[in-house]
Design an enzyme around this catalytic site. Structure first.
Site, PDB file in Angstrom:
ATOM      1  N   GLU A  43      10.960   2.421   3.279  1.00  0.00           N
ATOM      2  CA  GLU A  43      11.982   2.961   2.384  1.00  0.00           C
ATOM      3  C   GLU A  43      12.840   4.009   3.084  1.00  0.00           C
ATOM      4  O   GLU A  43      14.050   4.063   2.868  1.00  0.00           O
ATOM      5  CB  GLU A  43      11.338   3.569   1.129  1.00  0.00           C
ATOM      6  N   GLN A  48      20.425   3.655   3.376  1.00  0.00           N
ATOM      7  CA  GLN A  48      21.780   3.435   3.898  1.00  0.00           C
ATOM      8  C   GLN A  48      21.791   2.564   5.145  1.00  0.00           C
ATOM      9  O   GLN A  48      22.662   2.691   6.007  1.00  0.00           O
ATOM     10  CB  GLN A  48      22.452   4.788   4.213  1.00  0.00           C
ATOM     11  N   LEU A  86      19.047   4.035  15.282  1.00  0.00           N
ATOM     12  CA  LEU A  86      19.018   3.657  13.867  1.00  0.00           C
ATOM     13  C   LEU A  86      19.941   4.535  13.013  1.00  0.00           C
ATOM     14  O   LEU A  86      20.351   4.134  11.934  1.00  0.00           O
ATOM     15  CB  LEU A  86      17.581   3.732  13.339  1.00  0.00           C
ATOM     16  N   GLY A  87      20.270   5.734  13.520  1.00  0.00           N
ATOM     17  CA  GLY A  87      21.205   6.590  12.807  1.00  0.00           C
ATOM     18  C   GLY A  87      20.569   7.512  11.784  1.00  0.00           C
ATOM     19  O   GLY A  87      19.382   7.399  11.482  1.00  0.00           O
ATOM     20  N   TYR A  88      21.369   8.415  11.245  1.00  0.00           N
ATOM     21  CA  TYR A  88      20.902   9.406  10.268  1.00  0.00           C
ATOM     22  C   TYR A  88      19.584  10.020  10.719  1.00  0.00           C
ATOM     23  O   TYR A  88      18.537   9.823  10.097  1.00  0.00           O
ATOM     24  CB  TYR A  88      20.751   8.771   8.886  1.00  0.00           C
ATOM     25  N   TYR A 126      15.596   8.295  -5.490  1.00  0.00           N
ATOM     26  CA  TYR A 126      15.409   6.860  -5.295  1.00  0.00           C
ATOM     27  C   TYR A 126      14.064   6.552  -4.639  1.00  0.00           C
ATOM     28  O   TYR A 126      13.283   5.724  -5.132  1.00  0.00           O
ATOM     29  CB  TYR A 126      16.527   6.241  -4.437  1.00  0.00           C
ATOM     30  N   ASP A 144      19.021   2.361  -6.449  1.00  0.00           N
ATOM     31  CA  ASP A 144      19.731   2.385  -5.166  1.00  0.00           C
ATOM     32  C   ASP A 144      21.113   1.746  -5.376  1.00  0.00           C
ATOM     33  O   ASP A 144      21.519   1.482  -6.506  1.00  0.00           O
ATOM     34  CB  ASP A 144      18.935   1.631  -4.101  1.00  0.00           C
ATOM     35  N   CYS A 206      22.533 -16.433 -11.381  1.00  0.00           N
ATOM     36  CA  CYS A 206      21.930 -15.175 -11.821  1.00  0.00           C
ATOM     37  C   CYS A 206      21.107 -15.354 -13.096  1.00  0.00           C
ATOM     38  O   CYS A 206      21.580 -15.933 -14.077  1.00  0.00           O
ATOM     39  CB  CYS A 206      23.016 -14.132 -12.066  1.00  0.00           C
ATOM     40  N   CYS A 212      25.399 -10.586 -19.062  1.00  0.00           N
ATOM     41  CA  CYS A 212      26.218  -9.742 -18.179  1.00  0.00           C
ATOM     42  C   CYS A 212      27.641  -9.585 -18.722  1.00  0.00           C
ATOM     43  O   CYS A 212      28.437 -10.522 -18.718  1.00  0.00           O
ATOM     44  CB  CYS A 212      26.263 -10.311 -16.765  1.00  0.00           C
TER      45      CYS A 212
END
Length: 358
Positions: A43, A48, A86-88, A126, A144, A206, A212
DNA sequence: TAACCGTGGGT
DNA sequence: TACCCAAGGTT
């Protein structure tokens, strides 16, 4: 409320999930309880970040740090290296801090409630909901980007994000089934990722096509509503790739916090919108003959584009590194936590780290 | 609240 | 090309 539109039922989504759930490395077999450590780590990586990007990192990470105890005991440089590309990177720092907190304050076991999880570093609303639901079968909402899209379409919620979040959360809680909270959370995300996509959603497939509201109105792609973000101003700078005669490259470590915090880099000037390349020599780590690489390196961060002009230089063997810097042998470059932009800079200078995970 | 914080892929 | 987007959190 329009009484002619039926209410969505969790059972319809779960039935769809039973037939179409994605097989993912961090996902347990149907009916089996997953390892909280693996759920949590996946997770954090997925924040992102696309499933495609995460997969190879997740596999390597689990091989290297099989348990929360192994992760907690690892040196931070090793954790940052495993995350490099991987970033962040604050995620990696918080991940490590969280593993230590679990070992020291929770006897090596993750808290099994949203509240307990939420108190740990790097775990927000989240992730707390996702881990509580998936790993511990708690009836929690995990909202999310996928869920925001599914729910705003399902109920045609026209309020802009992030203001609409409390309402979205309410809707998800109202939809929660009596059982299978973990499957419900993952089903909602799978639906968003494979059917209720940002563009060209496959509404015909769906399980919630009937209830919806956005589909009924034909406005699916207009949800979720959100304000446009302004593009940041381009920043410029100079990067210095210094090679010692024995092949070692001059590196330093960035400050622990902020952009690319704790990551390795070649020495650079400041990055500014008004940077003057004419004075770049003053920003070099050593006074010597620097050669400009013709093509600058361009890189786009979340909030600004960067253009770095790369300079190469050479010094004799046994040249000592300036204060606060180090020479890393070419063969050990892959052990350094090099960010994506630094890999680009080194490549532009003709340096190719071998076996780099990024 | 809004800015900050990476990177790669899709259209 | 220039956006948008991805299993967000922190300050």
């Amino acid at each position: 409320m329009d009484a002619s539109v039926p209410m969505p039922r969790a059972a319809d989504l779960l039935a769809w999930y039973d037939r179409h759930r994605r097989a993912l490395p961090w996902r347990a077999e149907a009916g089996e309880r997953p390892d909280p450590y693996r759920v949590w780590a996946s997770e954090i990586m997925l924040q992102q970040t696309t499933v495609t990007a995460v997969k190879p990192y997740y596999e390597r990470f689990m091989a290297r740090f099989p348990t929360v105890q192994a992760l907690a005991r690892a040196p931070s440089e090793e954790v940052m290296q495993a995350w490099a590309g991987l970033g962040y990177y604050s995620r990696a720092r918080n991940l490590h801090a969280c593993a230590k907190a679990v070992m020291e304050n929770h006897a090596g076991r993750f808290p099994d409630t949203e509240e307990g999880l939420r108190a740990l570093p790097g775990i927000g609303a989240y992730t707390a909901g996702a881990v509580a639901a998936i790993a511990f079968d708690r009836p929690a909402a995990a909202v999310d980007g996928n869920v925001e899209r599914v729910i705003t379409r399902l109920f045609a919620i026209a309020d802009e994000l992030p203001g609409a979040r409390p309402l979205i959360r309410e809707k998800v809680l109202a939809l929660l089934p009596a059982g299978r909270p973990g499957d419900f959370a993952q089903a909602l995300m799978d639906l968003g990722a494979t059917i209720c996509t940002p563009r060209n959603p496959a509404c015909g497939l769906c399980p919630w096509r009937e209830p919806c509201r956005a589909r009924i109105e034909g406005t699916q792609e207009s949800f979720p509503r959100k304000a446009k973000k302004k593009a940041g101003q381009t920043r410029y700078g100079a990067a210095f790739v210094l090679t010692r005669a024995d092949g070692a490259i001059l590196l330093r470590t960035r400050p622990a916090k902020g952009l690319l915090g704790g990551m390795a880099e070649v020495p650079t000037s400041e990055w500014r919108a008004d940077y003057e390349l004419d004075g770049a020599a003053q920003d070099a780590p050593l006074p010597l003959r620097w050669t400009e690489v013709p093509q600058p390196v361009r890189h786009v961060f979340t909030h600004f584009p960067l253009e770095l002009t790369v300079f190469t230089g050479a010094v004799p063997a046994k040249t000592p590194a300036p204060a606060g810097m180090r020479f890393t042998p070419l063969g050990r470059l892959a052990e350094e936590p090099l960010s994506g932009v630094m890999v680009k800079v080194l490549a532009a200078a003709g340096v190719k780290p071998t076996g780099l995970s990024a």
